[in-house]
Enzyme design. Structure first.
Site, mmCIF file in Angstrom:
data_model
loop_
_atom_site.group_PDB
_atom_site.id
_atom_site.type_symbol
_atom_site.label_atom_id
_atom_site.label_comp_id
_atom_site.label_asym_id
_atom_site.label_seq_id
_atom_site.Cartn_x
_atom_site.Cartn_y
_atom_site.Cartn_z
ATOM 1 N N ARG A 1 -18.085 -8.340 50.206
ATOM 2 C CA ARG A 1 -18.729 -8.984 49.255
ATOM 3 C C ARG A 1 -19.317 -10.347 50.021
ATOM 4 O O ARG A 1 -18.444 -11.266 50.406
ATOM 5 C CB ARG A 1 -17.837 -9.494 48.071
ATOM 6 C CG ARG A 1 -18.586 -10.528 47.190
ATOM 7 C CD ARG A 1 -17.804 -10.773 46.128
ATOM 8 N NE ARG A 1 -18.265 -11.901 45.463
ATOM 9 C CZ ARG A 1 -18.038 -12.141 44.058
ATOM 10 N NH1 ARG A 1 -17.488 -11.269 43.504
ATOM 11 N NH2 ARG A 1 -18.426 -13.237 43.535
ATOM 12 N N ASP B 1 -19.699 -7.323 42.742
ATOM 13 C CA ASP B 1 -18.788 -8.315 41.574
ATOM 14 C C ASP B 1 -17.949 -7.263 40.631
ATOM 15 O O ASP B 1 -18.668 -6.269 40.259
ATOM 16 C CB ASP B 1 -19.688 -9.204 41.048
ATOM 17 C CG ASP B 1 -18.931 -9.930 40.050
ATOM 18 O OD1 ASP B 1 -17.948 -10.569 40.332
ATOM 19 O OD2 ASP B 1 -19.612 -10.406 39.062
ATOM 20 N N ASP C 1 -15.349 -7.878 37.297
ATOM 21 C CA ASP C 1 -14.914 -8.442 36.202
ATOM 22 C C ASP C 1 -14.092 -7.772 35.370
ATOM 23 O O ASP C 1 -14.326 -6.707 35.027
ATOM 24 C CB ASP C 1 -16.249 -9.258 35.503
ATOM 25 C CG ASP C 1 -16.792 -10.295 36.290
ATOM 26 O OD1 ASP C 1 -16.233 -10.822 37.298
ATOM 27 O OD2 ASP C 1 -18.059 -10.574 36.156
ATOM 28 N N ARG D 1 -25.097 -10.730 45.346
ATOM 29 C CA ARG D 1 -23.857 -10.222 45.759
ATOM 30 C C ARG D 1 -23.882 -8.561 45.947
ATOM 31 O O ARG D 1 -24.286 -7.854 45.389
ATOM 32 C CB ARG D 1 -22.515 -10.684 45.092
ATOM 33 C CG ARG D 1 -22.364 -9.953 43.648
ATOM 34 C CD ARG D 1 -23.186 -10.411 42.514
ATOM 35 N NE ARG D 1 -23.100 -12.057 42.304
ATOM 36 C CZ ARG D 1 -21.925 -12.826 41.691
ATOM 37 N NH1 ARG D 1 -21.237 -11.874 41.107
ATOM 38 N NH2 ARG D 1 -22.229 -13.751 41.496
HETATM 39 N N1 LIG Z 1 -11.659 -11.755 33.354
HETATM 40 C C1 LIG Z 1 -12.164 -12.405 34.895
HETATM 41 N N2 LIG Z 1 -12.583 -11.350 35.794
HETATM 42 C C2 LIG Z 1 -12.686 -11.728 36.912
HETATM 43 N N3 LIG Z 1 -12.431 -13.037 37.520
HETATM 44 C C3 LIG Z 1 -12.077 -13.964 36.614
HETATM 45 C C4 LIG Z 1 -11.997 -13.561 35.353
HETATM 46 N N4 LIG Z 1 -11.402 -14.892 34.619
HETATM 47 C C5 LIG Z 1 -11.238 -15.713 35.619
HETATM 48 N N5 LIG Z 1 -11.703 -14.976 36.862
HETATM 49 C C6 LIG Z 1 -11.684 -15.958 37.937
HETATM 50 O O1 LIG Z 1 -13.118 -16.245 38.294
HETATM 51 C C7 LIG Z 1 -13.249 -16.553 39.730
HETATM 52 C C8 LIG Z 1 -14.946 -16.389 40.083
HETATM 53 O O2 LIG Z 1 -15.223 -15.203 39.860
HETATM 54 P P1 LIG Z 1 -16.536 -14.763 40.442
HETATM 55 O O3 LIG Z 1 -16.871 -15.408 41.793
HETATM 56 O O4 LIG Z 1 -16.520 -13.248 40.525
HETATM 57 O O5 LIG Z 1 -17.735 -15.192 39.063
HETATM 58 P P2 LIG Z 1 -18.966 -14.806 39.213
HETATM 59 O O6 LIG Z 1 -19.039 -13.407 39.031
HETATM 60 O O7 LIG Z 1 -19.823 -15.689 40.057
HETATM 61 O O8 LIG Z 1 -19.482 -15.484 37.623
HETATM 62 P P3 LIG Z 1 -18.961 -14.977 36.292
HETATM 63 O O9 LIG Z 1 -17.625 -15.238 36.180
HETATM 64 O O10 LIG Z 1 -19.811 -15.704 35.282
HETATM 65 O O11 LIG Z 1 -19.158 -13.326 36.241
HETATM 66 C C9 LIG Z 1 -12.369 -15.625 40.502
HETATM 67 O O12 LIG Z 1 -11.592 -16.083 41.506
HETATM 68 C C10 LIG Z 1 -11.299 -15.136 39.242
HETATM 69 O O13 LIG Z 1 -10.021 -15.769 39.430
HETATM 70 N N1 LIG Z 2 -28.167 -8.829 35.480
HETATM 71 C C1 LIG Z 2 -26.997 -9.504 35.963
HETATM 72 N N2 LIG Z 2 -27.203 -10.850 35.926
HETATM 73 C C2 LIG Z 2 -25.945 -11.347 36.457
HETATM 74 C C3 LIG Z 2 -24.776 -10.574 36.816
HETATM 75 C C4 LIG Z 2 -24.861 -9.174 36.678
HETATM 76 O O1 LIG Z 2 -23.823 -8.640 37.124
HETATM 77 N N3 LIG Z 2 -25.960 -8.567 36.337
HETATM 78 N N4 LIG Z 2 -23.636 -11.125 37.242
HETATM 79 C C5 LIG Z 2 -23.794 -12.543 37.264
HETATM 80 C C6 LIG Z 2 -22.267 -13.306 37.934
HETATM 81 O O2 LIG Z 2 -21.210 -12.503 37.518
HETATM 82 C C7 LIG Z 2 -24.746 -13.485 36.923
HETATM 83 N N5 LIG Z 2 -25.960 -12.691 36.443
#
Ligand SMILES: Nc1ncnc2c1ncn2[C@@H]1O[C@H](COP(=O)(O)OP(=O)(O)OP(=O)(O)O)[C@@H](O)[C@H]1O
Ligand SMILES: Nc1nc2c(c(=O)[nH]1)N=C(CO)CN2
Length: 204
Positions: free
Chosen positions: A105, A117, A119, A114
């Site tokens: 990543r 990712d 979540d 990226r």
């Molecule tokens: N439900 C969750 N799932 C994944 N990561 C989480 C969650 N809640 C908090 N985090 C934290 O968020 C931090 C940053 O995550 P990440 O870099 O994937 O964010 P992002 O994908 O850019 O944005 P978003 O959180 O909006 O999807 C991670 O280090 C993790 O500890």
């Molecule tokens: N369409 C799309 N947009 C994003 C996405 C993603 O997975 N799909 N993830 C993000 C940060 O987690 C920010 N924006």
């Protein structure tokens, strides 16, 4: 439910009873070979967990317009997995981060491009404000790229959403319709089903 082979019955799955928890994971990629990255990541979650994660549902692969981040980043491929697991929530997050690392990543700017990712969207009915692992994922309810594939993976899915007076349990299908009406960037028209996910036989 989804496109995962129907192997989640107990006679096919010794040890299934130990996988006491249900979690929903959202996968996204907009760099590299995104379709295969997501399929490989699903396999990695199972294999790297050493039997502590089993796939029980999956959406297809969706092409989605980027939400937030730099204006010129490529479209994403997104998908949802529903898993059964014996891992606690933090161990599941660590596993997701290991799978992300496995796919090299790279992420230079917030919400920027990226390779992978992952979540954690929900873990059982757990609610937590911990910034390390916020549950349910704090932006899931407003993201068509999460809600639309999730509805496909499980049309009955529910999500706890924070309201002015506390928490409300909402149907994911209804939330998907709401975001499509509310926000052109999250519009369901910007979230298109590409094809089912392909799984390797040993994976489910
Ligand atoms: N439900 C969750 N799932 C994944 N990561 C989480 C969650 N809640 C908090 N985090 C934290 O968020 C931090 C940053 O995550 P990440 O870099 O994937 O964010 P992002 O994908 O850019 O944005 P978003 O959180 O909006 O999807 C991670 O280090 C993790 O500890
Ligand atoms: N369409 C799309 N947009 C994003 C996405 C993603 O997975 N799909 N993830 C993000 C940060 O987690 C920010 N924006």
């Amino acid at each position: 439910m989804g496109n995962v082979p129907n192997t989640n019955q107990s006679h096919h799955a010794p040890g299934m009873d130990a996988l006491a928890h249900t979690a929903v994971l959202a996968l996204g990629s907009n760099l590299g070979e995104s379709e295969t990255t997501l399929e490989q990541a699903a396999a990695d979650l199972v294999h790297l967990s050493g039997g502590a994660v089993r796939l029980v549902g999956a959406s297809g692969l969706y092409v989605t317009e980027p939400v937030g981040g730099p204006a010129d980043q490529p479209d994403y491929i997104n998908a949802i997995l529903e898993v059964r697991t014996s891992l606690d929530p933090y161990a599941l997050l660590v596993l997701c981060q290991q799978v992300e690392a496995h796919h090299h990543r790279v992420r230079l700017v917030r919400w920027g491009p990226r390779t992978l990712d992952i979540d954690v969207i929900t873990y059982d009915d757990l609610v937590s404000d911990d910034p390390v692992l916020t549950l349910p994922h704090p932006r899931a309810h407003e993201r068509a790229f999460v809600l639309v594939p999730w509805e496909q993976a499980n049309p009955q899915a529910q999500l706890m959403v924070r309201t002015a007076s506390g928490w409300a349990n909402r149907a994911v299908a209804e939330l998907a319709r709401e975001v499509s009406a509310a926000d052109s960037h999250a519009n369901v028209n910007a979230v298109k089903l590409l094809r089912p996910m392909n799984f390797m036989p040993e994976e489910a």
